[in-house]
Design an enzyme around this catalytic site. Structure first.
Site, PDB file in Angstrom:
ATOM      1  N   LYS A   1       0.806  -1.232   0.000  1.00 57.18           N
ATOM      2  CA  LYS A   1       0.000   0.000   0.000  1.00 57.18           C
ATOM      3  C   LYS A   1       0.837   1.279   0.000  1.00 57.18           C
ATOM      4  O   LYS A   1       0.422   2.301  -0.553  1.00 57.18           O
ATOM      5  CB  LYS A   1      -0.952  -0.010   1.199  1.00 57.18           C
ATOM      6  CG  LYS A   1      -2.009  -1.104   1.179  1.00 57.18           C
ATOM      7  CD  LYS A   1      -3.001  -0.911   0.052  1.00 57.18           C
ATOM      8  CE  LYS A   1      -4.140  -1.919   0.127  1.00 57.18           C
ATOM      9  NZ  LYS A   1      -5.125  -1.740  -0.967  1.00 57.18           N
TER      10      LYS A   1
ATOM     11  N   SER B   1       1.578  -9.839  -0.874  1.00 53.06           N
ATOM     12  CA  SER B   1       1.212  -8.422  -0.781  1.00 53.06           C
ATOM     13  C   SER B   1       1.414  -7.803   0.591  1.00 53.06           C
ATOM     14  O   SER B   1       1.520  -6.588   0.715  1.00 53.06           O
ATOM     15  CB  SER B   1      -0.240  -8.225  -1.215  1.00 53.06           C
ATOM     16  OG  SER B   1      -1.102  -9.030  -0.420  1.00 53.06           O
TER      17      SER B   1
ATOM     18  N   GLU C   1      -9.830   5.514   3.344  1.00 51.46           N
ATOM     19  CA  GLU C   1     -10.606   4.401   3.878  1.00 51.46           C
ATOM     20  C   GLU C   1      -9.641   3.247   4.102  1.00 51.46           C
ATOM     21  O   GLU C   1      -8.569   3.202   3.500  1.00 51.46           O
ATOM     22  CB  GLU C   1     -11.714   3.990   2.908  1.00 51.46           C
ATOM     23  CG  GLU C   1     -11.304   2.967   1.853  1.00 51.46           C
ATOM     24  CD  GLU C   1     -10.242   3.440   0.862  1.00 51.46           C
ATOM     25  OE1 GLU C   1      -9.402   2.609   0.452  1.00 51.46           O
ATOM     26  OE2 GLU C   1     -10.244   4.633   0.491  1.00 51.46           O
TER      27      GLU C   1
END
Length: 408
Positions: A100, A390, A122
């Site tokens: 991210k 990830s 969010e």
């Protein structure tokens, strides 16, 4: 190997001027947001053409995030599967523990370029919230993160981390109290604060230009993996690339640089939840149909009246009823295939990776590990399969203990 932002990835991957990937994507928003989105498109176009922007972002990826992330050969996992050689793209080793941060740093730089003074975001699993709070702390921007109350319960370590980084957490009690509802509340905030606020969307969802822009920032994963594969596989590309898909940012990031390579199989793994019954999974590409959700036209889980359905996954980051429009396009064109992984399969994969390689994967990533192992087992030993790991799994330890009925 991280390189600069792509001016173009391939004819298949670049949306048209309206943000459409074939029939998917576009912009379905109230007039209030149109000007802000136009401003974002203009600023992003300028940034892509500005060497100083690309240089600053690349420098942050290298010195702050720790890129390039390694391409790691999972020897014992490979031996256990008895098929293709399994390699892990280690996004779990990034600063903040997931992919991210690649996107939040890029969008934070755009926030400053646009003269905005406040950021909202969010989050579901909390990794995007932590990455946004980290980027905002780095640049001195105030940050508000919307998070469903159910996700706050199951992702407490990340909630505490966001607070330590100076972010304000706003719990969302409406609906299923998960990621979908957090996006709803963030959108409402943005509509009333658009003059001074930028909304850092965490996945390849939402109105144009977000699906394109987030994919571009995340495509550093695939560009690195491509270069690393050519080096590790004696000038060859991987035979298959596997990634989990919720909104789909890590998958879009690793898939996009391989889209034009017909010999590379692309496999996205959705959350199969408890079963294929409605409300028991989060698999819009498998069971959904095209519709509008959060400003974009894509595959969505919806009932006969077109209302968005409740979904389920033990993974907060995959517990979402929609998916990025580019994934919808890749599905319909056949460029990528999408399969499901149930909660219990992901749990077994978590244990397998932990005990065979000494790596704790995020529950999201565990879905990709489970199906990557399955796919690899049907391939030959002279082939190579790359899985996008990830994120790391320490954030999920408490929830895993609860799900297994163990004391913490």
């Amino acid at each position: 190997m991280s390189g600069t932002l792509p001016k173009a990835l391939s004819p298949q991957s670049v949306p048209d001027s309206a943000g459409r990937f074939g029939s998917f994507g576009g912009r379905f928003v109230p007039e209030t947001l149109t000007r802000a989105l136009d401003e974002l498109v203009a600023e992003y176009d300028k940034a892509k053409a500005d060497p100083s922007f690309q240089e600053e972002l690349d420098g942050l990826w290298k010195t702050f995030v720790g890129r390039p992330s390694p391409l790691y050969f999972a020897r014992r996992l490979t031996e256990a599967c008895g098929g293709a050689q399994i390699w892990l793209k280690r996004e779990d080793l990034n600063h903040t523990g997931a992919h991210k941060i690649n996107n939040t740093l890029g969008q934070a730089l755009l926030t400053l370029r646009m003269g905005k003074t406040r950021v909202i975001a969010e989050t579901g699993a909390g990794q995007h919230g932590v990455a946004t709070a980290t980027a905002c702390a780095h640049f001195g921007l105030p940050c508000v993160v919307y998070m469903g109350a159910e996700d706050i319960r199951r992702q407490k370590p990340n909630v505490f981390a966001m607070k330590l980084l100076g972010a304000e957490i706003r719990a969302v009690e409406s609906g299923s109290r998960t990621l979908r509802d957090a996006v709803n509340e963030a959108m409402r905030d943005w509509m009333s604060s658009v003059e001074d606020t930028h909304y850092i969307i965490g996945s390849v969802i939402g109105p144009h230009p977000f699906p394109m822009m987030v994919r571009d920032f995340q495509s550093v994963i695939g560009r690195e993996a491509r270069a690393q594969s050519l080096e590790a596989f004696d000038g060859k590309l991987p035979d298959c690339v596997v990634a989990c898909v919720g909104g789909g940012s890590n998958a879009a990031g690793i898939f996009a640089p391989f889209v034009a390579d017909d010999g590379v199989r692309l496999v996205g793994v959705e959350a199969g939840g408890r079963s294929s019954e409605p409300g028991q999974h989060a698999s819009p590409l498998t069971f959904g149909r095209p519709g509008v959700l959060h400003g974009s036209y894509s595959y969505v889980m919806q009932d006969d009246d077109g209302q968005t359905c409740d979904v389920h996954s033990m993974s907060a980051g995959l517990d979402y009823p929609g998916v990025g429009p580019e994934h919808s396009y890749w599905k319909d064109t056949g460029r990528a295939e999408y399969i499901q992984c149930r909660d219990d399969e992901a749990m077994k994969a978590f244990d397998m990776l932990a005990k065979s390689e000494g790596i704790l994967p995020a529950l999201e990533s565990s879905h990709a590990i489970a199906k990557g192992m399955e796919v690899a087992g049907k391939m030959s030993p002279d082939q190579n399969l790359v899985i996008c790991l990830s994120g790391r799994g320490d954030k999920d330890a408490m929830e895993l203990a609860r799900l297994r009925g163990e004391e913490w």
